[in-house]
Motif scaffolding. Structure first.
Motif, PDB file in Angstrom:
ATOM      1  N   ASP A 189      -0.091  -3.628   3.571  1.00 24.77           N
ATOM      2  CA  ASP A 189      -0.688  -2.300   3.376  1.00 24.77           C
ATOM      3  C   ASP A 189      -1.319  -1.713   4.634  1.00 24.77           C
ATOM      4  O   ASP A 189      -2.234  -0.880   4.537  1.00 24.77           O
ATOM      5  CB  ASP A 189      -1.733  -2.370   2.244  1.00 24.77           C
ATOM      6  CG  ASP A 189      -2.949  -3.198   2.636  1.00 24.77           C
ATOM      7  OD1 ASP A 189      -2.911  -3.885   3.687  1.00 24.77           O
ATOM      8  OD2 ASP A 189      -3.956  -3.149   1.902  1.00 24.77           O
ATOM      9  N   SER A 190      -0.867  -2.157   5.802  1.00 24.05           N
ATOM     10  CA  SER A 190      -1.427  -1.655   7.072  1.00 24.05           C
ATOM     11  C   SER A 190      -2.938  -1.856   7.145  1.00 24.05           C
ATOM     12  O   SER A 190      -3.624  -1.113   7.844  1.00 24.05           O
ATOM     13  CB  SER A 190      -1.081  -0.179   7.286  1.00 24.05           C
ATOM     14  OG  SER A 190       0.299  -0.022   7.458  1.00 24.05           O
ATOM     15  N   LEU A 202      -3.732   9.906   5.084  1.00 22.46           N
ATOM     16  CA  LEU A 202      -4.207   8.534   4.904  1.00 22.46           C
ATOM     17  C   LEU A 202      -4.014   7.697   6.183  1.00 22.46           C
ATOM     18  O   LEU A 202      -4.839   6.844   6.525  1.00 22.46           O
ATOM     19  CB  LEU A 202      -3.388   7.920   3.759  1.00 22.46           C
ATOM     20  CG  LEU A 202      -3.782   6.587   3.169  1.00 22.46           C
ATOM     21  CD1 LEU A 202      -5.176   6.666   2.568  1.00 22.46           C
ATOM     22  CD2 LEU A 202      -2.759   6.204   2.073  1.00 22.46           C
ATOM     23  N   ASN A 253      -6.646   6.568   8.735  1.00 18.85           N
ATOM     24  CA  ASN A 253      -7.731   5.753   8.165  1.00 18.85           C
ATOM     25  C   ASN A 253      -7.334   4.301   7.924  1.00 18.85           C
ATOM     26  O   ASN A 253      -8.155   3.491   7.510  1.00 18.85           O
ATOM     27  CB  ASN A 253      -8.196   6.365   6.840  1.00 18.85           C
ATOM     28  CG  ASN A 253      -8.685   7.782   7.029  1.00 18.85           C
ATOM     29  OD1 ASN A 253      -9.449   8.050   7.954  1.00 18.85           O
ATOM     30  ND2 ASN A 253      -8.219   8.699   6.200  1.00 18.85           N
ATOM     31  N   LEU A 254      -6.078   3.986   8.150  1.00 16.37           N
ATOM     32  CA  LEU A 254      -5.623   2.608   7.952  1.00 16.37           C
ATOM     33  C   LEU A 254      -5.808   1.837   9.255  1.00 16.37           C
ATOM     34  O   LEU A 254      -5.665   2.398  10.342  1.00 16.37           O
ATOM     35  CB  LEU A 254      -4.144   2.591   7.550  1.00 16.37           C
ATOM     36  CG  LEU A 254      -3.793   3.435   6.316  1.00 16.37           C
ATOM     37  CD1 LEU A 254      -2.303   3.347   6.011  1.00 16.37           C
ATOM     38  CD2 LEU A 254      -4.604   2.980   5.116  1.00 16.37           C
ATOM     39  N   GLN A 297      -3.046   2.296  11.326  1.00 14.60           N
ATOM     40  CA  GLN A 297      -2.791   3.736  11.533  1.00 14.60           C
ATOM     41  C   GLN A 297      -1.334   4.120  11.294  1.00 14.60           C
ATOM     42  O   GLN A 297      -0.784   4.943  12.005  1.00 14.60           O
ATOM     43  CB  GLN A 297      -3.246   4.143  12.944  1.00 14.60           C
ATOM     44  CG  GLN A 297      -4.729   3.907  13.119  1.00 14.60           C
ATOM     45  CD  GLN A 297      -5.268   4.382  14.455  1.00 14.60           C
ATOM     46  OE1 GLN A 297      -4.536   4.896  15.297  1.00 14.60           O
ATOM     47  NE2 GLN A 297      -6.548   4.207  14.654  1.00 14.60           N
ATOM     48  N   ILE A 303       1.730   4.517   7.951  1.00 12.75           N
ATOM     49  CA  ILE A 303       2.218   4.370   6.572  1.00 12.75           C
ATOM     50  C   ILE A 303       3.444   3.462   6.641  1.00 12.75           C
ATOM     51  O   ILE A 303       4.291   3.620   7.521  1.00 12.75           O
ATOM     52  CB  ILE A 303       2.626   5.753   6.011  1.00 12.75           C
ATOM     53  CG1 ILE A 303       1.425   6.712   5.996  1.00 12.75           C
ATOM     54  CG2 ILE A 303       3.250   5.623   4.622  1.00 12.75           C
ATOM     55  CD1 ILE A 303       0.318   6.340   5.048  1.00 12.75           C
ATOM     56  N   GLN A 345      -5.098  -1.471   4.632  1.00 12.13           N
ATOM     57  CA  GLN A 345      -5.831  -0.520   3.778  1.00 12.13           C
ATOM     58  C   GLN A 345      -6.902  -1.178   2.925  1.00 12.13           C
ATOM     59  O   GLN A 345      -7.984  -0.621   2.739  1.00 12.13           O
ATOM     60  CB  GLN A 345      -4.844   0.251   2.891  1.00 12.13           C
ATOM     61  CG  GLN A 345      -5.512   1.369   2.089  1.00 12.13           C
ATOM     62  CD  GLN A 345      -4.508   2.226   1.343  1.00 12.13           C
ATOM     63  OE1 GLN A 345      -3.289   2.090   1.520  1.00 12.13           O
ATOM     64  NE2 GLN A 345      -4.996   3.121   0.507  1.00 12.13           N
ATOM     65  N   THR A 346      -6.622  -2.359   2.387  1.00 11.47           N
ATOM     66  CA  THR A 346      -7.580  -2.962   1.435  1.00 11.47           C
ATOM     67  C   THR A 346      -8.484  -3.996   2.084  1.00 11.47           C
ATOM     68  O   THR A 346      -9.283  -4.635   1.395  1.00 11.47           O
ATOM     69  CB  THR A 346      -6.845  -3.622   0.248  1.00 11.47           C
ATOM     70  OG1 THR A 346      -5.882  -4.561   0.762  1.00 11.47           O
ATOM     71  CG2 THR A 346      -6.142  -2.595  -0.608  1.00 11.47           C
ATOM     72  N   GLY A 351       0.887  -1.172   0.000  1.00  8.00           N
ATOM     73  CA  GLY A 351       0.000   0.000   0.000  1.00  8.00           C
ATOM     74  C   GLY A 351       0.919   1.216   0.000  1.00  8.00           C
ATOM     75  O   GLY A 351       2.012   1.164  -0.557  1.00  8.00           O
TER      76      GLY A 351
END
Ligand code: NAP
Length: 246
Positions: free
Chosen positions: A241-242, A205, A208-209, A212, A214, A244-245, A188
């Motif tokens: 991707d922490s 961003l 919202n992961l 939390q 990057i 994210q998806t 991500g």
């Protein structure tokens, strides 16, 4: 695969995820070819860092979108550090075009992104395969992107090119088994120069992961090494991707 004493080649190995991967491979005792096309200073700096810590590394220039340069790259690598056992297909490019702006996704943009992101990775795998087969073992990791899974990215052709990288991974895994394993690490957002000028968006961003945070290039490098080492796995697309998806 024990990476110690192996020869590894990282495309785009002097910056960002590629640089972190070059350093992580060297820490595990691999000899590292740091490929670059334009970022010579960064590639040489990566080599200096590896050699100052007692490792072996070499920077070699080649534009991976050109098949002839790719073949020369692997010949030069083999001559100088021995046949390549490990390939990290990391080099990639993008264009920033709003997803809905189809008119700006010109033929030129498609050709440029596919030439490096897809055909370049294929040229590298094709050039390294005979060297790996001769030594009876080899491992390749391609760097994909969640853009290739979600369809959303810096541009439509970029997202599609990364989906193609995921497909290329599966097809190469079939074509090159049993001697060579091919897997794909799918990041991500990762804090690299990729986000230059868009740092604020990247930091917005994070909350919202799920995790939390990057990812750092080192997070990706660690998983690349794990995939190279894992001998019971091929053709896999592994997301980091922490959350994210999810
Ligand atoms: P980066 O530092 O800009 O890395 C891109 C690398 O690709 C550079 O070292 C560049 O080297 C190299 N490269 C580009 N075209 C090349 C060519 N034709 N021949 C040889 N090398 C070439 O950014 P990064 O974030 O580390 O990106 C590395 C990979 O991660 C890319 O495949 C990207 O798609 C993927 N990725 C990144 C993110 C993120 O958020 N950062 C997320 C998902 C996936 P030169 O400057 O020498 O051309």
């Amino acid at each position: 695969m024990d990476l110690h004493g192996k020869t590894a080649l990282v495309t785009g190995g002097g910056t960002g995820i590629g640089r972190a991967t070059s350093l992580a491979l060297a820490k595990r005792g691999a000899k590292v070819i740091v490929n670059y096309s334009r970022s010579r200073a960064e590639a040489e700096d990566t080599v200096r860092q590896i050699t100052s810590e007692g490792g072996r590394a070499l920077a070699i220039q080649a534009d991976i979108s050109r098949d002839g340069e790719v073949r020369d790259l692997f010949e030069a690598a083999a001559r100088q550090l021995g046949p390549v056992h490990v390939l990290v297909n990391n080099a990639g490019v993008t264009k920033h075009i709003p997803m809905e702006d189809l008119d700006s996704a010109t033929e030129e943009v498609w050709d440029e992104l596919y030439a490096t992101n897809v055909k370049g990775m294929f040229y590298c795998a094709r050039a390294v395969a005979p060297h790996m087969k001769r030594s009876g073992q080899g491992a390749i990791v391609n760097i994909g992107s969640i853009a290739g899974q979600t369809g959303l990215g810096s541009s439509l052709p970029y997202a599609v090119s990364k989906a193609a990288v995921h497909g290329l991974t599966k097809s190469l895994a079939r074509a090159l088994a049993p001697d060579i394993r091919v897997n794909c690490i799918v990041p991500g957002a990762v804090a690299t120069r990729w986000w230059t000028g868009k740092e604020a968006a990247m930091h917005r961003l994070a909350p919202n992961l799920l995790l939390q945070r990057i990812s750092e290039p080192e997070d990706i490098a660690q998983l690349v090494c794990a995939a190279l080492e894992q001998e019971a796995m091929t053709g896999q697309i592994i997301t980091v991707d922490s959350g994210q998806t999810l």
